[in-house]
Motif scaffolding. Structure first.
Motif, PDB file in Angstrom:
ATOM      1  N   LEU A  61       0.832  -1.199   0.000  1.00 37.78           N
ATOM      2  CA  LEU A  61       0.000   0.000   0.000  1.00 37.78           C
ATOM      3  C   LEU A  61       0.870   1.253   0.000  1.00 37.78           C
ATOM      4  O   LEU A  61       1.800   1.385   0.796  1.00 37.78           O
ATOM      5  CB  LEU A  61      -0.904  -0.001   1.239  1.00 37.78           C
ATOM      6  CG  LEU A  61      -1.711   1.280   1.501  1.00 37.78           C
ATOM      7  CD1 LEU A  61      -2.705   1.527   0.374  1.00 37.78           C
ATOM      8  CD2 LEU A  61      -2.420   1.180   2.852  1.00 37.78           C
TER       9      LEU A  61
ATOM     10  N   SER B 152       0.041   5.059   0.562  1.00 37.03           N
ATOM     11  CA  SER B 152      -1.043   5.973   0.938  1.00 37.03           C
ATOM     12  C   SER B 152      -0.892   7.346   0.300  1.00 37.03           C
ATOM     13  O   SER B 152      -1.897   7.987  -0.032  1.00 37.03           O
ATOM     14  CB  SER B 152      -1.102   6.118   2.462  1.00 37.03           C
ATOM     15  OG  SER B 152      -1.356   4.871   3.077  1.00 37.03           O
TER      16      SER B 152
ATOM     17  N   ASP C 236      -3.674   6.343  -2.082  1.00 34.40           N
ATOM     18  CA  ASP C 236      -4.244   5.040  -1.710  1.00 34.40           C
ATOM     19  C   ASP C 236      -4.054   4.016  -2.821  1.00 34.40           C
ATOM     20  O   ASP C 236      -4.988   3.323  -3.223  1.00 34.40           O
ATOM     21  CB  ASP C 236      -5.731   5.187  -1.370  1.00 34.40           C
ATOM     22  CG  ASP C 236      -5.947   6.064  -0.145  1.00 34.40           C
ATOM     23  OD1 ASP C 236      -5.618   5.617   0.960  1.00 34.40           O
ATOM     24  OD2 ASP C 236      -6.426   7.205  -0.310  1.00 34.40           O
TER      25      ASP C 236
ATOM     26  N   PRO D 218      -9.120  -3.386  -2.946  1.00 35.53           N
ATOM     27  CA  PRO D 218      -9.308  -1.930  -2.996  1.00 35.53           C
ATOM     28  C   PRO D 218      -8.870  -1.280  -4.295  1.00 35.53           C
ATOM     29  O   PRO D 218      -9.257  -0.150  -4.571  1.00 35.53           O
ATOM     30  CB  PRO D 218      -8.466  -1.421  -1.821  1.00 35.53           C
ATOM     31  CG  PRO D 218      -7.461  -2.491  -1.580  1.00 35.53           C
ATOM     32  CD  PRO D 218      -8.172  -3.774  -1.893  1.00 35.53           C
TER      33      PRO D 218
ATOM     34  N   ARG E 164     -13.727   4.395  -7.742  1.00 33.32           N
ATOM     35  CA  ARG E 164     -12.440   4.823  -7.165  1.00 33.32           C
ATOM     36  C   ARG E 164     -12.168   6.295  -7.485  1.00 33.32           C
ATOM     37  O   ARG E 164     -11.508   6.992  -6.717  1.00 33.32           O
ATOM     38  CB  ARG E 164     -11.326   3.927  -7.698  1.00 33.32           C
ATOM     39  CG  ARG E 164      -9.998   4.196  -7.047  1.00 33.32           C
ATOM     40  CD  ARG E 164      -8.983   3.124  -7.327  1.00 33.32           C
ATOM     41  NE  ARG E 164      -7.656   3.662  -7.182  1.00 33.32           N
ATOM     42  CZ  ARG E 164      -7.064   3.963  -6.036  1.00 33.32           C
ATOM     43  NH1 ARG E 164      -7.696   3.749  -4.907  1.00 33.32           N
ATOM     44  NH2 ARG E 164      -5.845   4.460  -5.998  1.00 33.32           N
TER      45      ARG E 164
ATOM     46  N   VAL F 147      -7.737   4.092   2.190  1.00 36.42           N
ATOM     47  CA  VAL F 147      -7.317   2.751   2.621  1.00 36.42           C
ATOM     48  C   VAL F 147      -6.460   2.890   3.884  1.00 36.42           C
ATOM     49  O   VAL F 147      -5.413   3.535   3.867  1.00 36.42           O
ATOM     50  CB  VAL F 147      -6.528   2.039   1.508  1.00 36.42           C
ATOM     51  CG1 VAL F 147      -6.104   0.644   1.971  1.00 36.42           C
ATOM     52  CG2 VAL F 147      -7.370   1.943   0.234  1.00 36.42           C
TER      53      VAL F 147
ATOM     54  N   LEU G 152      -3.700  -2.797   4.559  1.00 33.85           N
ATOM     55  CA  LEU G 152      -3.997  -4.063   3.921  1.00 33.85           C
ATOM     56  C   LEU G 152      -4.010  -5.154   4.982  1.00 33.85           C
ATOM     57  O   LEU G 152      -3.268  -5.088   5.964  1.00 33.85           O
ATOM     58  CB  LEU G 152      -2.963  -4.391   2.841  1.00 33.85           C
ATOM     59  CG  LEU G 152      -2.828  -3.379   1.689  1.00 33.85           C
ATOM     60  CD1 LEU G 152      -1.857  -3.906   0.643  1.00 33.85           C
ATOM     61  CD2 LEU G 152      -4.170  -3.053   1.059  1.00 33.85           C
TER      62      LEU G 152
ATOM     63  N   SER H  80      -5.204  -8.327  -2.508  1.00 35.40           N
ATOM     64  CA  SER H  80      -5.231  -7.329  -1.426  1.00 35.40           C
ATOM     65  C   SER H  80      -6.638  -7.219  -0.851  1.00 35.40           C
ATOM     66  O   SER H  80      -7.609  -7.027  -1.582  1.00 35.40           O
ATOM     67  CB  SER H  80      -4.788  -5.958  -1.956  1.00 35.40           C
ATOM     68  OG  SER H  80      -5.667  -5.514  -2.972  1.00 35.40           O
TER      69      SER H  80
ATOM     70  N   SER I 278      -8.569  -5.069   2.471  1.00 35.22           N
ATOM     71  CA  SER I 278      -8.208  -3.844   3.175  1.00 35.22           C
ATOM     72  C   SER I 278      -9.274  -3.403   4.161  1.00 35.22           C
ATOM     73  O   SER I 278     -10.404  -3.912   4.160  1.00 35.22           O
ATOM     74  CB  SER I 278      -7.977  -2.721   2.153  1.00 35.22           C
ATOM     75  OG  SER I 278      -9.191  -2.409   1.486  1.00 35.22           O
TER      76      SER I 278
ATOM     77  N   VAL J 167     -11.013   0.353   5.108  1.00 34.95           N
ATOM     78  CA  VAL J 167     -11.100   1.691   4.522  1.00 34.95           C
ATOM     79  C   VAL J 167     -12.002   2.586   5.362  1.00 34.95           C
ATOM     80  O   VAL J 167     -12.825   2.115   6.150  1.00 34.95           O
ATOM     81  CB  VAL J 167     -11.647   1.655   3.073  1.00 34.95           C
ATOM     82  CG1 VAL J 167     -10.787   0.794   2.174  1.00 34.95           C
ATOM     83  CG2 VAL J 167     -13.105   1.190   3.048  1.00 34.95           C
TER      84      VAL J 167
END
Length: 294
Positions: A47, A49, A58, A200, A224, A236, A239, A249, A251, A253
């Motif tokens: 991930l 971010s 994300d 995600p 998204r 997110v 994970l 993955s 996650s 959120v």
């Protein structure tokens, strides 16, 4: 090499699919494909971010082997085969392809499962379906992280589970507030969280939320990216560390006024998304059988 599977396809009226399945089986059984599966599970998703300038992105980075396996499955036409094909035995033909893929790698089947399962739910929403049909039916693999309108093909995920309720979706607290009049096909802003938000990096998710504090549940299509090209406010948090299914993955959120569209009617959110979940249960059975066969 699997007489029982071939016999089952003949019995289901899907003998027309045997040449394509034989070719896909040869591809899956090749040493290079097994190497891809091993690499995708050893080099697990990461991930990111924020970008280098501190902007929220994300983004989930996958090993190239993951993308190669996803391309194999999509290119085989299995995402939409039960809906684009009209010949008898189409569900059996699709199930056989899923079963073969699952004997080599299972994590890539999570986004594949949810995308296929979302198709019959989206078909009930004429406005959305008109926009997305071509991308859902496409056999091209498009790994780019872009707004829906710019993609050749798309993947869909699901967001139901929250930490205070677990499998009891009725305990969910995420709230959706209408932008304007709201109603079926209307715009909403979602605020809350999901303890399990599957895959995600999918282009959109079907999400359950309440319409107002303590209000009835509804199902929302949450992309998204917003229609204006900005990143949607689906943040997110982390994970998941998993025992299996490591190449994929999962996650947690948080929604910070994430933009979404109401699907179906208010008060019918759980039945709406359960239709999607019901299709995924068939995949769970096939995937388990594939692991045993492996």
């Amino acid at each position: 090499a699997d007489p029982a599977l071939a016999e089952a396809l003949q019995r289901a009226g899907a003998s027309w699919a045997l040449p394509a399945l034989g070719s896909y089986g040869a591809t899956l059984g090749a040493a290079d494909t097994w190497r891809l599966a091993e690499e995708a599970n050893r080099h697990t998703p990461a991930l990111h971010s924020f970008d280098a300038r501190g902007r929220r992105v994300d983004a989930v980075e996958f090993h190239p082997s993951w993308h190669a396996l996803m391309q194999h499955y999509r290119g085989q036409g299995l995402i939409a085969q039960p809906f684009t094909e009209t010949r008898p035995g189409r569900w059996a033909a699709w199930a056989a392809g899923f079963y073969l893929h699952g004997q080599v790698e299972q994590g890539t089947l999570c986004p594949a499962t949810m995308t296929t399962a979302a198709i019959p739910v989206l078909q009930r929403e004429p406005g959305l379906w008109a926009q997305l049909q071509g991308q859902l039916y496409s056999n091209a693999y498009d790994a780019r992280d872009l707004p829906l309108a710019q993609k050749q093909s798309i993947w869909l995920g699901m967001g139901m589970t929250e930490k205070q309720g677990g499998s009891d979706v009725r305990a969910n607290t995420t709230v959706a507030t209408p932008v304007g009049a709201g109603g079926r096909g209307g715009e909403y802003l979602l605020r809350g969280h999901k303890w399990f938000f599957s895959a995600p990096m999918c282009d959109a998710h079907l999400v359950v939320a309440r319409t107002g504090e303590g209000g009835p549940f509804a199902c929302f299509f949450v992309p998204r990216w917003r229609p204006d090209g900005s990143k949607n406010a689906v943040n997110v948090q982390r994970l998941k560390e998993k025992v299996g299914n490591r190449s994929n993955s999962s996650s947690e959120v948080e929604f910070h006024d994430a933009w979404g569209i109401l699907m179906g009617e208010e008060g019918r959110g759980i039945p709406t998304i359960i239709e999607m979940a019901t299709y995924t249960r068939l995949n769970c059975v096939l995937g388990s059988a594939a692991i045993l066969r492996q």
